[in-house]
Design a protein around this motif. Structure first.
Motif, PDB file in Angstrom:
ATOM      1  N   VAL A 145       7.553 -14.654 122.757  1.00 55.55           N
ATOM      2  CA  VAL A 145       7.865 -16.368 122.820  1.00 55.55           C
ATOM      3  C   VAL A 145       8.524 -17.057 122.571  1.00 55.55           C
ATOM      4  O   VAL A 145       9.212 -16.830 121.722  1.00 55.55           O
ATOM      5  CB  VAL A 145       6.034 -16.064 121.713  1.00 55.55           C
ATOM      6  N   ARG A 146       8.444 -17.397 123.443  1.00 57.98           N
ATOM      7  CA  ARG A 146       9.650 -18.494 123.116  1.00 57.98           C
ATOM      8  C   ARG A 146      10.080 -20.132 123.923  1.00 57.98           C
ATOM      9  O   ARG A 146       9.931 -20.400 124.694  1.00 57.98           O
ATOM     10  CB  ARG A 146      11.170 -18.358 124.399  1.00 57.98           C
ATOM     11  N   GLY A 147       9.252 -20.805 122.503  1.00 60.79           N
ATOM     12  CA  GLY A 147       8.840 -22.446 123.183  1.00 60.79           C
ATOM     13  C   GLY A 147       7.298 -22.223 122.520  1.00 60.79           C
ATOM     14  O   GLY A 147       6.844 -21.798 122.204  1.00 60.79           O
ATOM     15  N   CYS A 148       6.931 -23.725 123.029  1.00 63.10           N
ATOM     16  CA  CYS A 148       5.746 -24.140 122.226  1.00 63.10           C
ATOM     17  C   CYS A 148       4.965 -24.920 123.204  1.00 63.10           C
ATOM     18  O   CYS A 148       5.006 -25.242 124.566  1.00 63.10           O
ATOM     19  CB  CYS A 148       6.074 -24.786 120.867  1.00 63.10           C
ATOM     20  N   THR A 149       4.242 -25.396 122.378  1.00 63.06           N
ATOM     21  CA  THR A 149       3.141 -26.370 123.966  1.00 63.06           C
ATOM     22  C   THR A 149       3.080 -27.487 124.015  1.00 63.06           C
ATOM     23  O   THR A 149       2.890 -27.938 125.005  1.00 63.06           O
ATOM     24  CB  THR A 149       1.283 -26.097 123.099  1.00 63.06           C
ATOM     25  N   ASN A 150       4.587 -28.338 123.503  1.00 62.62           N
ATOM     26  CA  ASN A 150       4.561 -29.678 123.480  1.00 62.62           C
ATOM     27  C   ASN A 150       6.049 -29.731 122.650  1.00 62.62           C
ATOM     28  O   ASN A 150       6.722 -28.736 122.322  1.00 62.62           O
ATOM     29  CB  ASN A 150       4.179 -30.982 122.822  1.00 62.62           C
ATOM     30  N   SER A 151       7.171 -31.046 123.498  1.00 63.05           N
ATOM     31  CA  SER A 151       7.974 -31.350 123.064  1.00 63.05           C
ATOM     32  C   SER A 151       8.587 -31.585 121.767  1.00 63.05           C
ATOM     33  O   SER A 151       9.279 -32.535 121.213  1.00 63.05           O
ATOM     34  CB  SER A 151       8.794 -32.450 123.920  1.00 63.05           C
ATOM     35  N   SER A 152       7.381 -31.835 121.111  1.00 60.23           N
ATOM     36  CA  SER A 152       7.887 -32.132 119.253  1.00 60.23           C
ATOM     37  C   SER A 152       8.319 -30.384 118.207  1.00 60.23           C
ATOM     38  O   SER A 152       8.328 -30.558 117.297  1.00 60.23           O
ATOM     39  CB  SER A 152       6.623 -32.582 119.078  1.00 60.23           C
ATOM     40  N   VAL A 153       8.275 -29.777 118.808  1.00 59.34           N
ATOM     41  CA  VAL A 153       8.583 -28.148 118.406  1.00 59.34           C
ATOM     42  C   VAL A 153       6.935 -27.990 117.990  1.00 59.34           C
ATOM     43  O   VAL A 153       7.112 -27.300 116.613  1.00 59.34           O
ATOM     44  CB  VAL A 153      10.007 -27.920 117.813  1.00 59.34           C
ATOM     45  N   TYR A 154       5.823 -28.032 118.512  1.00 63.08           N
ATOM     46  CA  TYR A 154       4.795 -28.033 117.378  1.00 63.08           C
ATOM     47  C   TYR A 154       3.562 -27.069 118.056  1.00 63.08           C
ATOM     48  O   TYR A 154       3.534 -27.305 119.492  1.00 63.08           O
ATOM     49  CB  TYR A 154       4.102 -29.590 117.644  1.00 63.08           C
ATOM     50  N   GLY A 155       2.980 -26.370 117.647  1.00 65.09           N
ATOM     51  CA  GLY A 155       2.424 -24.897 118.424  1.00 65.09           C
ATOM     52  C   GLY A 155       2.962 -23.766 118.942  1.00 65.09           C
ATOM     53  O   GLY A 155       3.350 -24.444 120.269  1.00 65.09           O
ATOM     54  N   PHE A 173      15.282 -21.564 110.960  1.00 69.04           N
ATOM     55  CA  PHE A 173      13.660 -21.942 110.050  1.00 69.04           C
ATOM     56  C   PHE A 173      12.979 -23.253 110.630  1.00 69.04           C
ATOM     57  O   PHE A 173      13.311 -24.677 110.456  1.00 69.04           O
ATOM     58  CB  PHE A 173      13.661 -22.020 108.664  1.00 69.04           C
ATOM     59  N   ALA A 174      12.830 -23.476 112.194  1.00 71.52           N
ATOM     60  CA  ALA A 174      12.379 -24.517 112.343  1.00 71.52           C
ATOM     61  C   ALA A 174      10.902 -24.798 113.946  1.00 71.52           C
ATOM     62  O   ALA A 174      10.796 -23.349 114.322  1.00 71.52           O
ATOM     63  CB  ALA A 174      13.359 -25.030 113.525  1.00 71.52           C
ATOM     64  N   GLY A 175      10.828 -25.622 113.696  1.00 74.01           N
ATOM     65  CA  GLY A 175       9.028 -25.791 114.254  1.00 74.01           C
ATOM     66  C   GLY A 175       7.556 -25.460 113.460  1.00 74.01           C
ATOM     67  O   GLY A 175       7.550 -24.882 112.219  1.00 74.01           O
ATOM     68  N   ASN A 176       6.272 -26.636 113.580  1.00 76.94           N
ATOM     69  CA  ASN A 176       5.880 -26.317 112.152  1.00 76.94           C
ATOM     70  C   ASN A 176       4.505 -25.693 113.199  1.00 76.94           C
ATOM     71  O   ASN A 176       4.088 -25.843 114.784  1.00 76.94           O
ATOM     72  CB  ASN A 176       5.477 -28.151 112.357  1.00 76.94           C
ATOM     73  N   VAL A 177       3.419 -25.261 112.480  1.00 75.95           N
ATOM     74  CA  VAL A 177       1.624 -24.418 113.490  1.00 75.95           C
ATOM     75  C   VAL A 177       2.142 -23.325 114.188  1.00 75.95           C
ATOM     76  O   VAL A 177       2.333 -23.890 115.623  1.00 75.95           O
ATOM     77  CB  VAL A 177       1.078 -25.962 114.252  1.00 75.95           C
ATOM     78  N   GLY A 178       2.164 -22.578 113.540  1.00 71.43           N
ATOM     79  CA  GLY A 178       2.455 -21.587 114.772  1.00 71.43           C
ATOM     80  C   GLY A 178       1.709 -20.304 114.249  1.00 71.43           C
ATOM     81  O   GLY A 178       1.823 -19.441 113.191  1.00 71.43           O
ATOM     82  N   GLY A 179       1.571 -19.295 114.957  1.00 73.07           N
ATOM     83  CA  GLY A 179       0.939 -17.648 114.121  1.00 73.07           C
ATOM     84  C   GLY A 179       1.675 -16.430 115.928  1.00 73.07           C
ATOM     85  O   GLY A 179       1.014 -17.511 116.911  1.00 73.07           O
ATOM     86  N   ILE A 180       1.340 -15.643 115.797  1.00 77.26           N
ATOM     87  CA  ILE A 180       1.428 -14.491 116.639  1.00 77.26           C
ATOM     88  C   ILE A 180       0.763 -14.540 117.858  1.00 77.26           C
ATOM     89  O   ILE A 180       0.598 -14.640 118.853  1.00 77.26           O
ATOM     90  CB  ILE A 180       1.561 -13.349 116.286  1.00 77.26           C
ATOM     91  N   VAL A 181      -0.488 -14.388 117.773  1.00 76.93           N
ATOM     92  CA  VAL A 181      -1.877 -14.661 118.451  1.00 76.93           C
ATOM     93  C   VAL A 181      -2.130 -16.478 118.982  1.00 76.93           C
ATOM     94  O   VAL A 181      -2.532 -16.840 119.766  1.00 76.93           O
ATOM     95  CB  VAL A 181      -3.347 -13.968 118.072  1.00 76.93           C
ATOM     96  N   LEU A 182      -1.956 -16.492 117.709  1.00 75.89           N
ATOM     97  CA  LEU A 182      -3.303 -18.182 118.485  1.00 75.89           C
ATOM     98  C   LEU A 182      -2.138 -19.715 116.786  1.00 75.89           C
ATOM     99  O   LEU A 182      -1.482 -19.048 115.932  1.00 75.89           O
ATOM    100  CB  LEU A 182      -4.566 -18.418 118.054  1.00 75.89           C
ATOM    101  N   GLY A 183      -1.087 -20.539 117.972  1.00 77.00           N
ATOM    102  CA  GLY A 183      -0.782 -21.712 117.165  1.00 77.00           C
ATOM    103  C   GLY A 183      -1.929 -22.082 116.243  1.00 77.00           C
ATOM    104  O   GLY A 183      -1.854 -22.857 115.135  1.00 77.00           O
ATOM    105  N   TYR A 184      -2.381 -23.630 116.955  1.00 78.26           N
ATOM    106  CA  TYR A 184      -3.586 -24.361 116.446  1.00 78.26           C
ATOM    107  C   TYR A 184      -4.648 -24.513 117.010  1.00 78.26           C
ATOM    108  O   TYR A 184      -5.120 -24.068 117.900  1.00 78.26           O
ATOM    109  CB  TYR A 184      -2.524 -25.677 117.432  1.00 78.26           C
ATOM    110  N   THR A 185      -6.141 -24.703 116.341  1.00 78.76           N
ATOM    111  CA  THR A 185      -7.066 -24.766 116.239  1.00 78.76           C
ATOM    112  C   THR A 185      -8.076 -25.922 115.912  1.00 78.76           C
ATOM    113  O   THR A 185      -7.538 -25.993 114.794  1.00 78.76           O
ATOM    114  CB  THR A 185      -8.176 -23.599 116.780  1.00 78.76           C
ATOM    115  N   TYR A 186      -9.143 -26.489 116.696  1.00 80.59           N
ATOM    116  CA  TYR A 186      -9.553 -26.919 116.375  1.00 80.59           C
ATOM    117  C   TYR A 186     -11.158 -27.234 116.292  1.00 80.59           C
ATOM    118  O   TYR A 186     -12.052 -28.316 115.041  1.00 80.59           O
ATOM    119  CB  TYR A 186      -9.520 -28.771 116.634  1.00 80.59           C
TER     120      TYR A 186
END
Length: 304
Positions: free
Chosen positions: A92-102, A135-148
């Motif tokens: 996985v290279r990249g996240c779900t938004n432009s704020s480097v989050y998720g 060491f950059a980026g917040n809220v991440g997991g190998i299976v799932l990043g963020y859940t509500y």
């Protein structure tokens, strides 16, 4: 209070692959995935919020994703049923938004979701598109990043894998956010994995918020073994050992509750932030921070 460390980067997706495959259709609310090509088509389909609501994805073969990188499945609100199969060499290279989050196999969930009967082996997860130690980026997991929402991990295994980030970094899950989150880990395995981060790290999840003093996570018959934690070398840590005074409802009005604290904490912005918990780190209401006897600053509304 939130703690961020971001990196400016262009996000690399599996754009070439995605341009070659059309989005999949969900016949009778079921989708079958039996190849890497079909998997990338699924990633493209899940860019819409409602497409996956109530959908069951059935993995019918082992997948080897060597040779290509992709962004996370952007949003998913159904059941991912692995049928005992393994996804190997996921990058996985990249996240779900432009704020480097998720970041993760699935980036974001806002609703009920189940991931079951699936294994990940040899995964490598970065928040940014260029794979180098950072060491950059917040809220991440190998299976799932963020859940509500209500989230079930059942018979999910992650082995021989690694993830890079800064905060709220876990092997199965990055963060579960209250109000509304309920996370269950049942018969899961996290073994021989490496986390590179600064704080809020866990062998199952990075951080799961409590609600009014009530833990929103349940762990049933799970194995966490041989997790290597690579702490951010640019950060300052303190070994905290003593008695902390928590509150029953995580607010100043609550009843005092004492707890023995013995672990490594990030010393940042006038607070001690929990660095690592074997299963996960748990946070309460931000209106109360827990003092520790003999220490000059408080734990940041935390109980690990």
């Amino acid at each position: 209070m939130k703690l961020y460390k971001r990196a400016a980067a262009l996000i690399l997706t599996a754009a070439t692959l995605l341009s070659l495959v059309p989005p999949v259709s969900a016949a009778d609310d079921h989708v079958t995935v039996s190849s890497a090509k079909e998997f990338y088509a699924l990633v493209q389909s899940c860019t819409r919020d409602v497409w996956s609501q109530g959908v069951t994805v059935e993995l019918t073969a082992d997948l080897d994703l060597s040779g290509s990188d992709f962004q996370p499945i952007p949003i998913f609100q159904g059941t991912f049923h692995g049928n005992g199969h393994t996804i190997r060499n996921m990058k996985v290279r990249g996240c779900t938004n432009s704020s480097v989050y998720g970041v993760g196999f699935i980036g974001d969930i806002n609703g009920a979701v189940t991931v079951k009967d699936i294994a990940f082996d040899g995964a490598d997860v970065f928040f940014v598109n260029y794979a180098k130690p950072q060491f950059a980026g917040n809220v991440g997991g190998i299976v799932l990043g963020y859940t509500y929402g209500t989230t079930l991990f059942e018979n999910v295994s992650v082995t021989n894998s690694s993830i890079w980030g800064y905060g709220k970094i876990g092997i199965l899950l990055g963060m579960g956010a209250d109000p509304g989150v309920k996370v269950t880990f049942k018969d899961c395995v996290s073994k021989n994995n490496t986390i590179h981060a600064a704080y809020d790290m866990g062998g199952l999840a990075g951080m799961i918020q409590r609600g009014n003093g009530v833990d929103n996570a349940r762990v049933e018959n799970c194995t966490v073994e041989n997790i290597t934690v690579d702490f951010d070398p640019s950060s300052t840590y303190v070994d905290v050992k003593g008695t902390a005074t928590l509150k029953s409802n995580d607010q100043p009005s609550g009843t005092d509750m004492t707890k023995a604290i013995d672990g490594k904490y990030l010393d940042e912005r006038g607070y001690y932030w929990c660095a690592y918990g074997d299963y996960y780190v748990s946070y309460g209401n931000s209106s109360y921070d827990a003092p520790v006897e003999g220490y000059r600053i408080c734990l940041l509304y935390t109980s690990d």
